[in-house]
Design a protein around this motif. Structure first.
Motif, PDB file in Angstrom:
ATOM      1  N   LEU A  95      33.187  51.998  10.503  1.00 54.05           N
ATOM      2  CA  LEU A  95      32.868  50.693  11.079  1.00 54.05           C
ATOM      3  C   LEU A  95      33.098  49.587  10.051  1.00 54.05           C
ATOM      4  CD1 LEU A  95      31.801  49.284  13.608  1.00 54.05           C
ATOM      5  CD2 LEU A  95      29.515  49.381  12.598  1.00 54.05           C
ATOM      6  N   ASP A  96      32.760  49.838   8.793  1.00 52.10           N
ATOM      7  CA  ASP A  96      32.977  48.816   7.757  1.00 52.10           C
ATOM      8  C   ASP A  96      34.459  48.492   7.615  1.00 52.10           C
ATOM      9  OD1 ASP A  96      30.342  48.377   7.169  1.00 52.10           O
ATOM     10  OD2 ASP A  96      30.290  49.740   5.439  1.00 52.10           O
ATOM     11  N   GLU A  97      35.313  49.510   7.696  1.00 51.88           N
ATOM     12  CA  GLU A  97      36.754  49.261   7.593  1.00 51.88           C
ATOM     13  C   GLU A  97      37.241  48.396   8.747  1.00 51.88           C
ATOM     14  OE1 GLU A  97      38.400  53.216   5.217  1.00 51.88           O
ATOM     15  OE2 GLU A  97      37.919  53.374   7.349  1.00 51.88           O
ATOM     16  N   GLN A 147      31.127  51.154  18.207  1.00 50.00           N
ATOM     17  CA  GLN A 147      29.748  51.548  17.923  1.00 50.00           C
ATOM     18  C   GLN A 147      29.758  52.648  16.863  1.00 50.00           C
ATOM     19  OE1 GLN A 147      28.392  52.766  21.786  1.00 50.00           O
ATOM     20  NE2 GLN A 147      27.978  50.671  22.475  1.00 50.00           N
ATOM     21  N   ALA A 148      28.758  52.599  15.995  1.00 48.18           N
ATOM     22  CA  ALA A 148      28.731  53.564  14.892  1.00 48.18           C
ATOM     23  C   ALA A 148      27.312  54.026  14.604  1.00 48.18           C
ATOM     24  CB  ALA A 148      29.343  52.947  13.642  1.00 48.18           C
ATOM     25  N   LYS A 149      27.211  55.200  14.047  1.00 50.34           N
ATOM     26  CA  LYS A 149      25.945  55.741  13.567  1.00 50.34           C
ATOM     27  C   LYS A 149      26.150  56.169  12.120  1.00 50.34           C
ATOM     28  CE  LYS A 149      22.188  58.754  15.060  1.00 50.34           C
ATOM     29  NZ  LYS A 149      21.768  59.724  16.106  1.00 50.34           N
ATOM     30  N   ASN A 150      25.347  55.617  11.241  1.00 45.89           N
ATOM     31  CA  ASN A 150      25.513  55.859   9.805  1.00 45.89           C
ATOM     32  C   ASN A 150      26.927  55.517   9.336  1.00 45.89           C
ATOM     33  OD1 ASN A 150      22.838  56.861   9.639  1.00 45.89           O
ATOM     34  ND2 ASN A 150      23.542  58.884  10.294  1.00 45.89           N
ATOM     35  N   GLY A 151      27.493  54.479   9.950  1.00 51.24           N
ATOM     36  CA  GLY A 151      28.811  53.993   9.545  1.00 51.24           C
ATOM     37  C   GLY A 151      29.983  54.675  10.206  1.00 51.24           C
ATOM     38  N   LYS A 152      29.742  55.826  10.873  1.00 47.20           N
ATOM     39  CA  LYS A 152      30.822  56.578  11.503  1.00 47.20           C
ATOM     40  C   LYS A 152      30.946  56.172  12.966  1.00 47.20           C
ATOM     41  CE  LYS A 152      32.505  61.303  12.223  1.00 47.20           C
ATOM     42  NZ  LYS A 152      32.251  62.745  11.977  1.00 47.20           N
ATOM     43  N   ILE A 153      32.171  55.873  13.406  1.00 47.44           N
ATOM     44  CA  ILE A 153      32.397  55.448  14.785  1.00 47.44           C
ATOM     45  C   ILE A 153      32.040  56.576  15.749  1.00 47.44           C
ATOM     46  CG2 ILE A 153      34.085  54.661  16.490  1.00 47.44           C
ATOM     47  CD1 ILE A 153      33.535  52.586  14.393  1.00 47.44           C
ATOM     48  N   THR A 154      31.171  56.266  16.709  1.00 48.92           N
ATOM     49  CA  THR A 154      30.774  57.245  17.720  1.00 48.92           C
ATOM     50  C   THR A 154      31.298  56.892  19.109  1.00 48.92           C
ATOM     51  OG1 THR A 154      28.690  56.054  18.061  1.00 48.92           O
ATOM     52  CG2 THR A 154      28.674  57.888  16.482  1.00 48.92           C
TER      53      THR A 154
END
Length: 535
Positions: A517-519, A484-491
């Motif tokens: 998350l994109d990676e 799960q991510a917020k603004n692309g950063k895994i949270t």
């Protein structure tokens, strides 16, 4: 435990078979030893986690010798064998290892290698009564936070007195086994017996005793027994009290919550082949209990909740839907009008037969005594602490576990977290800061949670929420890893049957090298990320 006659020496592996940053379990005198290669040195320790016995070779090893258990997040340092993070208490046994003629040679106690228990560093560092100073730590509570505070104080060479005041009539227990396995024997659940706490850890333990008042000005704690205890440092770890929904019939016999051993006994005593059991609430406690109760084969088990899909807000709708397959979930509240619970009335449904109703509807911070003592509490009854877990404005009072509003990292917002591991790890950190005031450590750990629901849930999350997610594996088969991510950063990362993904994610988050998350969506496998060269 070791004696000279008990130590054996044996060549166990070609050195070329253990590259830098790798681990390998080898046979040794009828037992197993874990070899780890860290910074050019070979280390030999016991091979299994001291919590529930997970094979540590399946865990995650970092550049600094830190190894994370693949199951529940316990951490050890292979260079010393010492435990660093809960939920385990005991450290690993540490053995001698060297390279001779291209072979790794281990010298170890045969008894230690075959031992079913770990090395109790805290006991070894407890000073005799004659050497104890007058400085006193008072711990309020008898749960995960309390036992880890005790252990960490002694591990950090704290030489003062330790007083523990607990409402529960028994020594600190492994509470997680009650909801996950319906264990209802306090002796089987106890981490350390009262005798061990007294004789080997120097703890002045007061069970079945409530705190009625805390007076910071005089540094005293007042109790229901009429006794008053003076402190130099106070650790508030009272945990939570179960909530009951204000429904007609909520106080009937046969309507229970789950917090204590006595509660578990009521539940197990009520389960027969003819039992109709209703659980109210779609919490982790309710879902775990449903799974444990189903194994007892009662006549029926029904889960009643207001959520159409359990855990949707935390895990997402797809995972929640897959988890709920084994139980019946109704979108409603419950009512009852009988003298002894015999049914549950559900809006829009026929009455559900029930000779046992368990309310798993959350807990509230057990802080009424703090409110009565004039402490400023949050709306939910919790209390705000600083980065060192100290109550605001009180340098010698720490609050940990279910009651503590603490700073979440890396996003630095405040919230309470009702996780077993969080209370334990905060106890360890608070104890460090008490024992070593010139080396204060901020609490920055990302919470790790595990549950017996489904096929065994592992979860790590910062609490920042998510606006996107990506899953590998198959959720319907309960074998997956969801990022799960917020603004692309895994949270957060949630998994089933894909260990040690969460263990690896915990180290990547700790070292601040978690991929985006994109990676991950584009093919990055976090299990293939090298931690050896990270500083």
């Amino acid at each position: 435990m070791a004696s000279i006659n008990d130590v054996k020496t044996q060549a166990v592996l070609d050195a070329s078979e253990l590259p830098e940053g790798k681990m390998k379990t080898v046979e040794f005198e009828g037992g197993k030893v874990l070899l780890s290669h860290v910074k050019g040195q070979i280390h030999a320790t016991s091979a299994f986690c001291t919590h529930y016995g997970a094979p540590l070779e399946k865990g995650v090893l970092s550049h600094d010798g830190r190894i994370v258990c693949p199951w529940h997040g316990a951490c050890f340092n292979v260079c010393t064998g010492d435990i660093e993070d809960s939920p385990g208490l005991d450290s690993l046994w540490k053995y001698s290892a060297e390279v001779k003629d291209g072979k790794i040679v281990v010298s170890a106690s045969e008894k230690e290698v075959k031992s079913k228990v770990g090395r109790v560093v805290s006991k070894a560092r407890t000073k005799p009564a004659s050497a104890v100073t007058d400085e006193t730590v008072v711990i309020v509570g008898g749960g995960s936070g309390a036992i880890h505070t005790i252990e960490s104080l002694r591990m950090n060479d704290y030489q003062g007195k330790i007083v523990v005041i607990s409402e529960e009539p028994y020594a600190p227990i492994d509470r997680t086994k009650m909801s996950k396995a319906l264990v209802d024997d306090a002796q089987k659940l106890a981490w350390r017996s009262p005798e061990v706490l007294k004789d080997e850890f120097g703890v002045d333990f007061h069970p079945a005793t409530s705190v009625t008042k805390v007076d910071p000005s005089s540094k005293t704690v007042h109790t229901s027994s009429g006794e008053t205890y003076k402190y130099d440092h106070l650790v508030l770890s009272p945990g939570g009290k179960p909530r009951k929904l204000p429904l007609p019939g909520a106080d009937l016999e046969g309507v229970v919550t789950l917090r204590s051993v006595q509660d578990t006994k009521k539940i197990t005593a009520a389960i027969t082949k003819e039992s109709d059991i209703v659980l109210i609430g779609t919490s982790f406690i309710s879902m775990e209990l449903a799974g444990a109760i189903i194994k007892k084969e009662p006549k029926s088990v029904t889960l009643v909740g207001v959520d159409e899909v359990p855990f949707e807000a935390i895990l997402g709708r797809e995972i929640g839907t897959a988890i709920q397959k084994d139980v019946r979930v109704l979108n409603s509240f419950a009512e009852s009008n009988s003298s002894h619970v015999g049914s549950v009335q559900v809006k829009g449904q026929d009455p559900l037969p029930a000779n046992l109703v368990v309310m798993g509807t959350g807990v509230a911070p057990a802080t009424q005594f703090l409110k009565d003592s004039g402490f400023q509490l949050e709306k939910d009854g919790g209390i705000v602490v600083d980065e060192y877990l100290r109550v605001k404005g009180q340098d010698h009072i720490y609050a940990i576990g279910d009651i503590a509003h603490y700073t979440q990292y890396p996003d630095k917002f405040q919230r309470r977290v009702e996780h077993w591991n969080v209370a334990g790890n905060q106890g360890r950190e608070a104890a460090h800061n008490i024992a070593k005031p010139n080396d204060l450590v901020a609490y920055t750990k990302v919470p790790i949670f595990w549950s017996s629901i489904g096929k065994g849930l592992r979860y790590i999350g910062t609490g920042a929420g998510f606006d996107d997610s990506y899953t590998t594996g198959n959720i319907d088969e309960l074998k997956f890893a969801t990022y799960q991510a917020k603004n692309g950063k895994i949270t957060a990362v949630a998994t089933m049957q894909t260990d040690p993904v969460v263990a690896k994610a915990s180290e990547l988050m700790r070292l601040d090298i978690m991929p985006t998350l994109d990676e991950i969506r584009n093919g990055t496998n976090i299990l293939e990320i090298d931690l050896v060269g990270k500083a």
